[in-house]
Design a protein around this motif. Structure first.
Motif: not given
Ligand SMILES: [Zn+2]
Ligand SMILES: [Zn+2]
Length: 584
Positions: A126-129, A132-133, A144-148
């Protein structure tokens, strides 16, 4: 067809834990079922006999906490390696659901979409994904969700490292399971507990073990297969830290025989103690009485592999320091001067079991059962100290029932060699009086005086209450002194030094309580009391025969307080003890 390999108890327990975690995710009524499976996992992992014998002997349901449904899953797991319940649950969820569900804000449905779109099955993926955006482009997620998510993952990891400490007895139980498992590795010579567990601290953050083996990386590989592991926190070739299904953090360091002693010393800590030893080895820090030459040799030899911790201390020109003392609180200076106490109290010194409850108040076992158990442990005397009437919630013993108990004790005494002392754990009531009339108090063989209610008085009132109690003319032992419950209730607010001053000139002693939820009074206060020549007892505060094993925790706490054998009253023989604690 070949028979499938039978599972060992840890693999069965791991499967039960997995079922519990999945049921927990389903929520609602399944939460109750989840708890049952969790209990089952604990029972199975803690089995002292062979799981095969229990299953094949149809004895599962006779064990506490295991009903028919649970027993049938355990049997399936043991015999076939699979469980129908687990199979069904796994079909309902994507892989990695348990680990991923620990990320705050990540719902089961979100985990499902992540799995379907990106095949994510772990926090690392999950972190890697996210890095990698790849997540922001998914439906329902966004930048925003990705950053959170990224932020939560790193916070979560950090919290995971600091969070939860375990009670000492829980840590010991888990450490024993891990050690038992590691014993099954090839080429293992020795396994030792280390860290705060070996120093007998009240609570343990990371359970540390050090293994002595010619093949460190193979040992770590073996540890990595321990079935209760749910997360790898840190991995190196010769060390590994993991989290277990019950939340415990465990670290194993593997060392070759020549490096074992130094690894054990370092892993045992405390950090402050080890740092100071390092300074001494470097020729800095406090000076030894031994000659400079010895120290030079020490520097060389510490690196080249001494086989025992004792040798390392000797080469540094100092006495061996027991793990309970390794806090850099004066023990290093004492060891350098050859002045460590030789007569620190030990488990073998204890001759009487103090502070035992029975079915007369809130204990689980009868007078006869408690007495027999204490006798079987080799004790010369045992004190029965049930609660007094004010502790009504604990079935405090009223006067008429007290007379009955005394008659019963007389009867039991005729059957046994061990001396039974008639005692009470008398409440210290709010104004500092004890809980029976003086005439009764004087008839006891021993009085433990404890506070069980009105904890939240202000400091001045509480101090006065305890001082008043300690000044009562009868001899009494101050029970679980500051009333703390580890990890849940802080000690009372009071002026401990003033109370110790009063005890020093009163007819009183202080208890070191071995109940692993209490472990009271704490070592720094024990040391303060020692300065005033106050006497102690090491007690078990046992509410069952099994809890007589609390004695080892009490002894460890006493040692951490630097208590000598001669300062502990229940190292005396029966007659001398009875005389020392006689109320009137
Ligand atoms: Zn109590
Ligand atoms: Zn008690």
């Amino acid at each position: 067809m070949a028979k499938p390999a039978r599972l060992d108890k840890f693999a069965v327990a791991a499967a039960l834990q997995e079922i519990a975690a999945l049921l927990e995710l389903k929520g609602g009524k399944d939460r109750f079922k989840a708890r049952a499976y969790q209990t089952g996992a604990r029972v199975i992992a803690g089995l002292s006999e062979d799981i095969g014998e229990v299953v094949l002997g149809n004895r599962l349901t006779s064990m506490r906490g295991i009903g028919d449904a649970l027993a049938s899953q355990i049997e399936q797991l043991y015999l076939t390696g699979e469980s129908s319940v687990l199979r069904g649950l796994k079909k309902e969820f994507p892989a990695g659901i348990i680990e991923l569900s620990a990320v705050p804000g990540l719902s089961v449905s979100k985990i499902k979409s992540l799995h379907e779109a990106l095949g994510i099955t772990s926090i690392a993926e999950l972190k890697a994904a996210a890095e990698a955006g790849k997540i922001k482009s998914l439906k329902g997620f966004g930048a925003k969700t990705e950053a959170t998510l990224l932020e939560t993952i790193s916070n979560h990891r950090q919290r995971g490292k600091q969070d939860e400490r375990l009670h000492l007895h829980r840590a010991l139980q888990t450490a024993t399971q891990v050690a038992d498992y590691l014993q099954t590795a090839r080429d293992i010579r020795e396994i030792s507990f280390a860290g705060s567990l070996r120093r007998w601290k009240e609570t343990v953050g990371t359970i540390r073990l050090v293994a002595n083996t010619k093949q460190p990386s193979a040992l770590i590989e073996h540890f990595r297969r321990f079935p209760l592991i749910v997360e790898f926190i840190e991995q190196m070739e010769e060390a590994c830290t993991v989290r277990l299904a019950d939340g415990a953090r465990v670290s194993v360091v593997a060392a070759r025989p020549p490096e074992f002693a130094l690894a054990l010393l370092t892993e045992t800590g405390s950090k402050a103690h080890v740092n100071k030893l390092q300074q001494i080895a470097n020729g800095e820090g406090p000076k030894s009485n031994a000659k400079q030459a010895t120290k030079k040799r020490a520097r060389r030899r510490v690196r080249s592999g001494l086989l025992k911790e004792e040798d390392i201390y000797a080469q540094l020109g100092m006495e061996y320091v027991p793990p309970e003392l390794r806090e850099d609180e004066g023990e290093i200076e004492a060891a350098l001067a050859g002045k460590l106490p030789e007569d620190l109290v030990t488990l073998a010194d204890i001759r009487g079991m103090v502070h035992c409850h029975t079915t007369y108040s809130d204990g689980k076992h009868s007078v006869a059962e408690m007495v027999a158990a204490a006798e079987a442990m080799g004790m010369e005397y045992v004190t029965i100290t049930d609660h007094s009437p004010t502790a009504f919630y604990a079935g405090g013993v009223t006067l008429d029932r007290l007379k009955r108990q005394w008659a019963e004790i007389d009867e039991v005494q005729e059957q046994v060699k061990i001396k039974i002392l008639k005692g009470t754990e008398s409440d210290i009531v709010a104004d500092g009086r004890l809980d029976y009339p003086d005439k009764i108090l004087e008839q006891f063989d021993v009085i433990v005086a404890s506070i069980h209610s009105r904890y939240k008085m202000d400091s001045a009132k509480m101090t006065k209450r305890i001082v008043t109690a300690m000044r009562q003319p009868v001899f009494k032992i101050w029970g679980h002194a500051l009333g703390r419950k580890l990890l849940s209730r802080p000690p009372f607010d009071c002026d401990v030094e003033q109370i110790l001053d009063v005890i020093a000139e009163s007819r009183a002693a202080i208890e070191v309580n071995g109940d692993p939820n209490r472990l009271d009074m704490e070592p720094r206060w024990v040391r303060e009391a020692r300065k005033r020549k106050i006497k102690f007892v090491i007690s078990v505060d046992a509410h069952s025969t099994g809890a007589l094993n609390n004695l080892k925790y009490g002894v460890a706490m006493a040692r951490r307080g630097w208590l000598r054998k001669s300062e502990v009253l229940n190292t005396l023989g029966a007659k001398a003890f009875q005389k020392a604690v006689k109320p009137a």
